[in-house]
Design an enzyme around this catalytic site. Structure first.
Site, PDB file in Angstrom:
ATOM      1  N   GLU A 293       0.895  -1.167   0.000  1.00  0.00           N
ATOM      2  CA  GLU A 293       0.000   0.000   0.000  1.00  0.00           C
ATOM      3  C   GLU A 293       0.924   1.205   0.000  1.00  0.00           C
ATOM      4  OE1 GLU A 293      -1.558   3.304   1.178  1.00  0.00           O
ATOM      5  OE2 GLU A 293      -1.641   2.259   3.099  1.00  0.00           O
ATOM      6  N   CYS A 327      -2.183   8.154   4.582  1.00  0.00           N
ATOM      7  CA  CYS A 327      -2.287   7.848   3.149  1.00  0.00           C
ATOM      8  C   CYS A 327      -3.655   8.219   2.616  1.00  0.00           C
ATOM      9  CB  CYS A 327      -2.026   6.360   2.907  1.00  0.00           C
ATOM     10  SG  CYS A 327      -0.396   5.815   3.423  1.00  0.00           S
TER      11      CYS A 327
END
Length: 543
Positions: A293, A327
């Site tokens: 990720e 994020c």
């Protein structure tokens, strides 16, 4: 010897404590913060169940109070990385063969230890080491990490129960083996929960792990490692090493026993690792699992029918909680011109109420960014915007690193939907807004879909359900996690499996079964009870 089948029901999510004035949890947390600050921690690596120290140490300092030394960690060399691999491989067979209910018990006990005995420890370590306020630490290092441990036990038990159908005279079964080799976990600074989940999700499946956390997360990482050891994790199953990232990659990716990587970090680093793994593919005993990720440029799309107060709250929280160092943080917003003035007025008023300072002062909503490198990168974007005719800083824009890495929550308004801060990941408390023609809703969605290389999170804020439906369909590939009338952050384990596609990663959805499948290697077994004794089939007969 197993004498039963063991079921682990879906748990409830760990309750988020309030830390209100006078509460027991607030008192305990304040006490632990003081205790951590009263000592200088000596943090070793953990290799093969042993504490490993070196002659080379690096200081750890709170990002919001750089004059204070929390402690130091012992930096490893190539020999320590190789020792960690050796220790993992030596532990592999016994760990892989441990009965599932025994493995599960370790992680469930760790979750309960975090929920009780060590809750204040893991939260205080995260607050001091990563400059998170009490609430952000609670939802991360306590609740989310506890949820990962408990839900992953449940998810894995459900996977183990999945078996093929059987035909008359035949019994079929599937074994879910760990990977053949070791897994490398490389974890980021911003979430203690991610740092804990990446190595433990692989280990729970029977794998052995070499774990390299970000230097700026080591203070909390070592607390979690101690919890895992107290919970009964055997020596060598997870080996915690602190060393140069590229050196770790060079050693691990060249090893024939490298079986997979579990990564959260930058897109550039992940792509370089993928390339290296590809170049070394002929060396490995099996094709490695690559799970990552890698970031986002997350959007909030506001429709002309949106509720202004909902929009303002979503932007204020989504962009500026934990200084935008998520994020999933809202970093670009598209606001219709019929609501723009009211939204900006109320949003700027909200920002003026946000206090900034140390994490020990619980009245501070904003704390420091993680380190000087991040500070310098983020402030360059702000300075450039202040001198660019295509942009205007309408809120914030001030910063100071004399005592800590403090950046005031900043809003940039641009007249160019392709402006640099609409495209590039900043990873700080900077939100860029673009005002669009309220009647050009479909056109702005095409802009959103094509502006950024990322596809992690996004949200639509609208009261018009047709607009919600259209945005959900049109932006299907623009975000792996999509939110309706909410900020694009705050995924909860078991509720919103998390991960994105495009340059945001492999979308293997932490907090769900999907991620755990990546750390398993299935073996199908067929048993025939009355085997054939003649090769001939009936069709061969003439009559």
């Amino acid at each position: 010897m197993n004498t039963g089948y063991f079921e682990y029901a879906a748990p409830a999510n760990e309750p988020v404590l309030s830390y209100a004035p006078g509460s027991a949890e607030r008192i305990a947390l304040k006490k632990q913060l003081a205790a951590f600050k009263a000592e200088v921690a000596d943090i070793p690596m953990y290799i093969g169940g042993k504490e490993v120290r070196t002659d080379n140490t690096i200081d750890l300092r709170p990002p919001h109070e750089i004059s204070h030394k929390l402690g130091h960690f012992h930096l490893g060399e190539a020999s320590h990385v190789k020792s960690a691999i050796t220790a993992a491989l030596e532990a592999r067979e016994r760990w892989a063969n441990m009965d599932w209910e025994q493995r599960a018990g370790i992680f469930l006990r760790a979750a309960d230890l975090l929920a009780t005995k060590y809750r204040s420890h893991i939260n205080a370590a995260t607050m001091l080491g990563q400059s998170k306020n009490a609430y952000q630490a609670e939802i991360d290092s306590a609740c989310e990490l506890i949820d990962f441990l408990r839900y992953n036990v449940h998810f894995l038990s459900e996977i183990y129960r999945q078996q093929p159908v059987c035909a008359p005279g035949i019994h079929n079964r599937v074994e879910y083996r760990p990977l053949e080799g070791f897994v490398l976990a490389i974890t980021p600074f911003n979430f203690t929960a991610i740092a804990g989940n990446l190595p433990t999700s692989a280990a729970m499946c029977g794998n052995v792990v070499v774990w390299k956390p970000a230097n700026t997360q080591i203070f909390a990482a070592q607390v979690f490692m101690k919890v895992m050891i107290e919970a009964g994790l055997p020596a060598g199953v997870i080996n915690l090493v602190y060393a140069n990232g590229s050196m770790i990659g060079d050693i691990c990716f060249a090893d024939p026993h490298f079986a997979g990587i579990h990564f959260t970090g930058s897109t550039g680093v992940f792509q370089t690792m993928w390339k290296t793994i590809g170049e070394n593919i002929h060396k490995y005993k099996a094709y490695p699992r690559i799970v990552g990720e890698t970031g986002g440029k997350d959007f909030v799309l506001v429709h002309k029918s949106a509720d202004v107060d909902i929009t303002v709250t979503a932007l204020a929280r989504g962009a500026f909680e934990y200084q935008g160092q998520k994020c999933s943080a809202a970093s670009r917003a598209y606001i219709p011109n019929n609501l723009a003035d009211e939204i900006k007025t109320k949003l700027l008023a909200e920002l003026k109420t946000m206090k900034m300072g140390t994490t020990e002062d619980f009245s501070n909503f904003i704390n420091a960014v993680i380190d000087e490198r991040a500070f310098d990168k983020i402030t360059r974007y702000i300075t450039n915007a202040q001198n660019d005719p295509a942009a205007k800083v309408i809120a914030g824009g001030t910063f100071d690193k004399s005592k800590g890495y403090f950046i005031e929550p900043t809003i940039i308004e641009t007249t160019d939907h392709n402006y640099v801060t609409m495209r590039e990941e900043i990873f700080g408390p900077v939100l860029t807004i673009y005002v669009y023609d309220a009647e050009q809703f479909e056109d702005i969605m095409q802009v959103i879909d094509s502006t950024s290389e990322y596809a992690l999170t996004g949200s639509i804020i609208a009261q018009d359900r047709y607009a919600v439906e259209l945005a959900t369909r049109t932006l299907v590939n623009s975000a792996g996690n999509f939110y309706v009338n909410d900020k694009p952050t705050g995924a909860v384990v078991g509720q919103q499996p998390f991960g994105g596609a495009r340059a945001s990663g492999t979308n293997d959805k932490a907090g769900s079964m999907l991620n755990l499948y990546r750390w398993l290697s299935a073996r199908s077994i067929k048993e025939t009870f009355v085997p054939a004794t003649d090769y001939r089939y009936p069709f061969l007969n003439e009559a």
